[in-house]
Design an enzyme around this catalytic site. Sequence first.
Site, PDB file in Angstrom:
ATOM      1  N   ARG A 193       2.281  -5.239   5.853  1.00  0.00           N
ATOM      2  CA  ARG A 193       1.456  -4.211   5.219  1.00  0.00           C
ATOM      3  C   ARG A 193       2.184  -2.884   5.330  1.00  0.00           C
ATOM      4  NH1 ARG A 193      -4.800  -3.173   4.422  1.00  0.00           N
ATOM      5  NH2 ARG A 193      -4.530  -1.230   3.312  1.00  0.00           N
ATOM      6  N   ASP A 240       0.829  -1.202   0.000  1.00  0.00           N
ATOM      7  CA  ASP A 240       0.000   0.000   0.000  1.00  0.00           C
ATOM      8  C   ASP A 240       0.867   1.257   0.000  1.00  0.00           C
ATOM      9  OD1 ASP A 240      -2.333   1.403  -0.020  1.00  0.00           O
ATOM     10  OD2 ASP A 240      -2.833   1.039   2.084  1.00  0.00           O
ATOM     11  N   ASN A 245     -10.097  -3.147  -6.804  1.00  0.00           N
ATOM     12  CA  ASN A 245      -9.317  -2.198  -7.609  1.00  0.00           C
ATOM     13  C   ASN A 245      -9.917  -1.930  -8.992  1.00  0.00           C
ATOM     14  OD1 ASN A 245      -6.087  -3.322  -6.313  1.00  0.00           O
ATOM     15  ND2 ASN A 245      -7.375  -1.647  -5.620  1.00  0.00           N
ATOM     16  N   SER A 289      -6.609  -6.091  -6.440  1.00  0.00           N
ATOM     17  CA  SER A 289      -7.762  -6.716  -5.777  1.00  0.00           C
ATOM     18  C   SER A 289      -8.996  -6.584  -6.669  1.00  0.00           C
ATOM     19  CB  SER A 289      -8.031  -6.033  -4.433  1.00  0.00           C
ATOM     20  OG  SER A 289      -8.551  -4.735  -4.650  1.00  0.00           O
TER      21      SER A 289
END
Length: 232
Positions: free
Chosen positions: A180, A12, A60, A57
């Site tokens: 993450r 991210d 997305n 994803s």
Amino acid sequence: MTPPRHIAIIMDGNGRWARERGLPRIRGHEEGAESVRAVLRACGEAGVEFLTVYAFSTENWKRPEAEVAALMGLLEHFLKQETPELMAQNVRLQAIGRITDLPEACQRELHRAIETTAKNTGVTLILALSYSGRIEIIDGLRSLVRAVREGHIDEAMIDPEMFSQHLYTRSFPDPDLLIRTSGEMRISNFLLWQMSYTEIYVTPKLWPDFRKEELLEALRDYSQRQRRYGGV
Ligand code: FPP
């Protein structure tokens, strides 16, 4: 220190990285692809066997058309350009998700890269593409229901191990470590079933700034963890 066998990453912060520099978002994704290269190499050096990256994803697809097209272009370019490097590093490429949702050119490159690298014995790089953890579970459930209906298995035999065999990840171990980047404390529909006992590491670093040194820091943090899997 025993490294994690399988690392999963939610990459991210590409957009924020670009915004901070007054650049278009796609520049952030391009730098993010550089981080994939760097982290993959570092995983090989550290003895990690599986690396799963959340590259796209199902959610997305809701992004602006131009960004979706740019990401698909980047993926196609990565697959084309990177295959010789994957071969040189002995990396085996795999993919999870609804691959048939991808543009045909991407699917072609993906299948070609998967086939070319199929016999490699180093790190397995797994791209999560058009991936959703909930959809994966539903696809697995459908496959299980079919197997029961066709008489291959008895309903009473269904247990977590058998269910795992009906998921996209059937031939990979569950992740030991989830990384993450960019600070958010969320799972975001990633590997929901597989992460029951995964250690979670969140760093404020944005994905384009996450390279070898940052991976080594995550591995050091992981090595301090005591995994009990619900025991004592
Ligand atoms: C999240 O950042 C990142 C993505 C949605 C795409 C990840 C793709 C790559 C790293 C590049 C392609 C990968 C490969 C394997 C070639 P964001 O855009 O949500 O960032 P933001 O939250 O700061 O806006």
